[in-house]
Design a protein around this motif. Structure first.
Motif, PDB file in Angstrom:
ATOM      1  N   ASP A   1     -10.986  -1.427 -13.491  1.00 38.12           N
ATOM      2  CA  ASP A   1     -11.860  -2.579 -13.180  1.00 38.12           C
ATOM      3  C   ASP A   1     -11.056  -3.708 -12.533  1.00 38.12           C
ATOM      4  O   ASP A   1     -11.456  -4.257 -11.499  1.00 38.12           O
ATOM      5  CB  ASP A   1     -12.522  -3.123 -14.462  1.00 38.12           C
ATOM      6  CG  ASP A   1     -13.550  -2.155 -15.041  1.00 38.12           C
ATOM      7  OD1 ASP A   1     -13.960  -1.226 -14.317  1.00 38.12           O
ATOM      8  OD2 ASP A   1     -13.931  -2.323 -16.215  1.00 38.12           O
ATOM      9  N   ASP A   2      -9.913  -4.042 -13.172  1.00 42.51           N
ATOM     10  CA  ASP A   2      -9.073  -5.139 -12.657  1.00 42.51           C
ATOM     11  C   ASP A   2      -8.603  -4.854 -11.237  1.00 42.51           C
ATOM     12  O   ASP A   2      -8.585  -5.749 -10.393  1.00 42.51           O
ATOM     13  CB  ASP A   2      -7.821  -5.298 -13.541  1.00 42.51           C
ATOM     14  CG  ASP A   2      -8.127  -5.966 -14.867  1.00 42.51           C
ATOM     15  OD1 ASP A   2      -9.212  -6.547 -15.001  1.00 42.51           O
ATOM     16  OD2 ASP A   2      -7.268  -5.896 -15.763  1.00 42.51           O
ATOM     17  N   SER A   3      -8.207  -3.607 -10.997  1.00 39.89           N
ATOM     18  CA  SER A   3      -7.692  -3.249  -9.671  1.00 39.89           C
ATOM     19  C   SER A   3      -8.746  -3.488  -8.607  1.00 39.89           C
ATOM     20  O   SER A   3      -8.470  -4.106  -7.576  1.00 39.89           O
ATOM     21  CB  SER A   3      -7.257  -1.779  -9.629  1.00 39.89           C
ATOM     22  OG  SER A   3      -6.240  -1.573 -10.557  1.00 39.89           O
TER      23      SER A   3
ATOM     24  N   LYS B   1     -11.157  -9.391  -4.276  1.00 37.94           N
ATOM     25  CA  LYS B   1     -10.951 -10.837  -4.148  1.00 37.94           C
ATOM     26  C   LYS B   1      -9.776 -11.193  -3.244  1.00 37.94           C
ATOM     27  O   LYS B   1      -9.761 -12.273  -2.659  1.00 37.94           O
ATOM     28  CB  LYS B   1     -10.781 -11.465  -5.527  1.00 37.94           C
ATOM     29  CG  LYS B   1     -12.093 -11.480  -6.303  1.00 37.94           C
ATOM     30  CD  LYS B   1     -12.010 -12.249  -7.587  1.00 37.94           C
ATOM     31  CE  LYS B   1     -13.399 -12.366  -8.223  1.00 37.94           C
ATOM     32  NZ  LYS B   1     -13.381 -13.040  -9.520  1.00 37.94           N
ATOM     33  N   SER B   2      -8.787 -10.304  -3.140  1.00 41.77           N
ATOM     34  CA  SER B   2      -7.651 -10.602  -2.264  1.00 41.77           C
ATOM     35  C   SER B   2      -7.895 -10.110  -0.844  1.00 41.77           C
ATOM     36  O   SER B   2      -7.043 -10.271   0.029  1.00 41.77           O
ATOM     37  CB  SER B   2      -6.379  -9.973  -2.827  1.00 41.77           C
ATOM     38  OG  SER B   2      -6.531  -8.573  -2.874  1.00 41.77           O
TER      39      SER B   2
ATOM     40  N   ARG C   1       0.896  -0.562  -5.635  1.00 36.10           N
ATOM     41  CA  ARG C   1       2.256  -0.635  -6.201  1.00 36.10           C
ATOM     42  C   ARG C   1       2.249  -1.382  -7.543  1.00 36.10           C
ATOM     43  O   ARG C   1       3.152  -1.230  -8.353  1.00 36.10           O
ATOM     44  CB  ARG C   1       3.198  -1.317  -5.218  1.00 36.10           C
ATOM     45  CG  ARG C   1       3.540  -0.426  -4.021  1.00 36.10           C
ATOM     46  CD  ARG C   1       4.289  -1.171  -2.944  1.00 36.10           C
ATOM     47  NE  ARG C   1       5.485  -1.807  -3.467  1.00 36.10           N
ATOM     48  CZ  ARG C   1       5.956  -2.972  -3.019  1.00 36.10           C
ATOM     49  NH1 ARG C   1       5.326  -3.615  -2.062  1.00 36.10           N
ATOM     50  NH2 ARG C   1       7.047  -3.497  -3.528  1.00 36.10           N
ATOM     51  N   ILE C   2       1.215  -2.191  -7.768  1.00 38.11           N
ATOM     52  CA  ILE C   2       1.147  -2.957  -9.020  1.00 38.11           C
ATOM     53  C   ILE C   2       0.601  -2.107 -10.173  1.00 38.11           C
ATOM     54  O   ILE C   2       0.779  -2.440 -11.346  1.00 38.11           O
ATOM     55  CB  ILE C   2       0.281  -4.233  -8.843  1.00 38.11           C
ATOM     56  CG1 ILE C   2       0.580  -5.273  -9.938  1.00 38.11           C
ATOM     57  CG2 ILE C   2      -1.213  -3.911  -8.822  1.00 38.11           C
ATOM     58  CD1 ILE C   2       1.911  -5.921  -9.833  1.00 38.11           C
ATOM     59  N   ILE C   3      -0.054  -1.001  -9.845  1.00 41.88           N
ATOM     60  CA  ILE C   3      -0.642  -0.162 -10.903  1.00 41.88           C
ATOM     61  C   ILE C   3       0.487   0.480 -11.723  1.00 41.88           C
ATOM     62  O   ILE C   3       1.430   1.011 -11.142  1.00 41.88           O
ATOM     63  CB  ILE C   3      -1.570   0.916 -10.287  1.00 41.88           C
ATOM     64  CG1 ILE C   3      -2.744   0.210  -9.587  1.00 41.88           C
ATOM     65  CG2 ILE C   3      -2.091   1.892 -11.343  1.00 41.88           C
ATOM     66  CD1 ILE C   3      -3.620   1.112  -8.755  1.00 41.88           C
ATOM     67  N   PRO C   4       0.414   0.384 -13.062  1.00 41.43           N
ATOM     68  CA  PRO C   4       1.501   0.931 -13.889  1.00 41.43           C
ATOM     69  C   PRO C   4       1.874   2.380 -13.523  1.00 41.43           C
ATOM     70  O   PRO C   4       1.003   3.180 -13.186  1.00 41.43           O
ATOM     71  CB  PRO C   4       0.928   0.854 -15.316  1.00 41.43           C
ATOM     72  CG  PRO C   4      -0.066  -0.252 -15.257  1.00 41.43           C
ATOM     73  CD  PRO C   4      -0.655  -0.209 -13.875  1.00 41.43           C
TER      74      PRO C   4
ATOM     75  N   PHE D   1      -1.271  -2.394  -2.300  1.00 42.15           N
ATOM     76  CA  PHE D   1      -1.769  -3.026  -3.524  1.00 42.15           C
ATOM     77  C   PHE D   1      -1.452  -2.152  -4.739  1.00 42.15           C
ATOM     78  O   PHE D   1      -1.081  -2.659  -5.801  1.00 42.15           O
ATOM     79  CB  PHE D   1      -3.286  -3.257  -3.455  1.00 42.15           C
ATOM     80  CG  PHE D   1      -3.827  -3.957  -4.670  1.00 42.15           C
ATOM     81  CD1 PHE D   1      -3.955  -5.342  -4.684  1.00 42.15           C
ATOM     82  CD2 PHE D   1      -4.156  -3.252  -5.821  1.00 42.15           C
ATOM     83  CE1 PHE D   1      -4.410  -5.998  -5.818  1.00 42.15           C
ATOM     84  CE2 PHE D   1      -4.609  -3.901  -6.958  1.00 42.15           C
ATOM     85  CZ  PHE D   1      -4.737  -5.274  -6.957  1.00 42.15           C
TER      86      PHE D   1
ATOM     87  N   LYS E   1      -9.948  -0.810 -18.055  1.00 49.12           N
ATOM     88  CA  LYS E   1      -9.666  -2.190 -17.647  1.00 49.12           C
ATOM     89  C   LYS E   1      -8.737  -2.222 -16.437  1.00 49.12           C
ATOM     90  O   LYS E   1      -8.901  -3.074 -15.560  1.00 49.12           O
ATOM     91  CB  LYS E   1      -9.068  -2.965 -18.823  1.00 49.12           C
ATOM     92  CG  LYS E   1     -10.173  -3.410 -19.754  1.00 49.12           C
ATOM     93  CD  LYS E   1      -9.721  -4.245 -20.878  1.00 49.12           C
ATOM     94  CE  LYS E   1     -10.960  -4.666 -21.674  1.00 49.12           C
ATOM     95  NZ  LYS E   1     -10.661  -5.078 -23.003  1.00 49.12           N
ATOM     96  N   ILE E   2      -7.786  -1.312 -16.393  1.00 47.06           N
ATOM     97  CA  ILE E   2      -6.879  -1.252 -15.243  1.00 47.06           C
ATOM     98  C   ILE E   2      -7.672  -0.935 -13.977  1.00 47.06           C
ATOM     99  O   ILE E   2      -7.479  -1.554 -12.935  1.00 47.06           O
ATOM    100  CB  ILE E   2      -5.749  -0.221 -15.488  1.00 47.06           C
ATOM    101  CG1 ILE E   2      -4.735  -0.805 -16.476  1.00 47.06           C
ATOM    102  CG2 ILE E   2      -5.051   0.177 -14.184  1.00 47.06           C
ATOM    103  CD1 ILE E   2      -3.678   0.151 -16.948  1.00 47.06           C
TER     104      ILE E   2
ATOM    105  N   VAL F   1     -11.513  -5.383  -8.751  1.00 51.71           N
ATOM    106  CA  VAL F   1     -11.859  -6.815  -8.638  1.00 51.71           C
ATOM    107  C   VAL F   1     -10.766  -7.538  -7.835  1.00 51.71           C
ATOM    108  O   VAL F   1     -11.058  -8.296  -6.906  1.00 51.71           O
ATOM    109  CB  VAL F   1     -12.016  -7.461 -10.043  1.00 51.71           C
ATOM    110  CG1 VAL F   1     -12.133  -8.970  -9.943  1.00 51.71           C
ATOM    111  CG2 VAL F   1     -13.226  -6.900 -10.756  1.00 51.71           C
ATOM    112  N   SER F   2      -9.496  -7.274  -8.192  1.00 49.85           N
ATOM    113  CA  SER F   2      -8.387  -7.955  -7.513  1.00 49.85           C
ATOM    114  C   SER F   2      -8.312  -7.547  -6.044  1.00 49.85           C
ATOM    115  O   SER F   2      -8.054  -8.384  -5.179  1.00 49.85           O
ATOM    116  CB  SER F   2      -7.060  -7.634  -8.203  1.00 49.85           C
ATOM    117  OG  SER F   2      -7.116  -8.019  -9.549  1.00 49.85           O
TER     118      SER F   2
END
Lengths: 171, 137
Positions: free
Chosen positions: B46-48, B54-55, B75-78, B73, B43-44, B50-51
């Motif tokens: 996939d989300d990365s 979209k950004s 930097r947001i990944i855990p 970008f 999910k991390i 997609v985000s």
């Protein structure tokens, strides 16, 4: 002499049987407890995962739920994203205002997110890339045995954020 | 003496049963933890993607031919996640841009194609591989 030997055998056998029975009971009891805990944990993890997906991937129902009265009849489900992974600031604000305003809203929210498991509670936070919370619910985790934490990445405006959902069982 | 023989049998059987049940419980709990962790990692990833799509991060990287937007970008990944993000021109041959923080031996993989309309429509493929840091090789 024979009687004495028989008694010794008998006592030893009975002791061993009692020991084995007690051990079996203990093992079966602890196995049942462990299975129960594991099932409960799995239920919570599934529920938390589903709730987070609901928030990140759906707009909620109706899609303008944030403009309505927050009641069972008016709002069917909660969601924060008009488009997958793109959070709507208005929905986010409404969600956190509701969760932090009173316990009734929090309970209804818990039910709508499918997190109304026995003795369970949840908290949500949204953090930026510096790991600072932008929004968070003010529900303290008091004396919880196990906490399940799930995170998803989404966009709030143009900025990437981490949405974290924590679920736990109150002791 | 016979009684003792019987008891040793019983003890051996009990020990065997205990070992088997302990083994099953240990394996099943580990399997469950692994499945959930794998699903989270997927999910991390996939989300990365997609985000980033979209950004406009993926598009910016291609236009600038630079991994800097990806790095920003990411930097947001855990922090406990090892990742490699790569952008390929149409096919999975050689990545034109790649950004990674550490290498993974076994990983979750997510792919997303995206279109860049200017200059001249072109399709690109973004790929993210992710693993937890303890499992990186």
């Amino acid at each position: 002499m024979r009687g004495q030997l028989f008694s010794f055998d008998f006592i030893l056998a009975v002791s061993l049987i009692i020991f084995i029975l007690a051990l079996s009971l203990f093992v079966s009891e602890s196995t049942a407890n462990s299975i129960n805990q594991s099932e409960q944990g799995r239920d919570m993890q599934r529920a938390a995962d589903g709730a987070l997906s609901q928030l990140i991937e759906t707009p909620g129902s109706p899609s303008n739920w944030e403009q309505l009265e927050f009641t069972d009849g008016d709002v069917a489900s909660l969601g924060l994203s008009p488009s997958r992974n793109m959070l709507d600031e208005g929905k986010v604000l409404r969600l956190f205002n509701l969760a932090n305003s009173n316990f009734g809203n929090y309970s209804l929210m818990k039910r709508m997110l499918g997190l109304d498991l026995p003795s369970s509670n949840f908290s949500i936070s949204i953090s930026n890339s510096s790991n600072s919370a932008i929004y968070e619910t003010n529900v303290p985790e008091s004396g919880s045995a196990s906490v399940y934490s799930f995170s998803r990445i989404a966009l709030l405006g143009d900025s990437p954020v981490i949405v974290n959902l924590r679920v736990w069982v109150e002791k | 003496m016979r009684g003792i023989f019987f008891s040793i049998d019983a003890i051996l059987a009990l020990l065997l049963a205990l070992s088997i049940s302990a083994l099953i419980m240990n394996t099943s709990s580990r399997l469950q933890a692994t499945t959930i962790a794998d699903s989270q990692l997927q999910k991390i990833a996939d989300d990365s993607l997609v985000s980033m799509d979209k950004s406009g991060v993926l598009g910016s990287s291609v236009v600038a031919n630079s991994a800097i937007p990806l790095k920003e970008f990411a930097r947001i990944i855990p922090g406990n996640v090892c990742y490699r993000i790569a952008i390929y021109p149409q096919s999975l041959s050689t990545p034109m841009i790649a950004q990674e923080n550490c290498a993974c031996r076994t990983y979750s993989i997510s792919r997303r194609s995206f279109v860049l309309p200017e200059p001249g429509t072109a399709i690109y493929l973004a790929e993210m591989r992710a693993c937890y840091k303890g499992t990186s090789g």
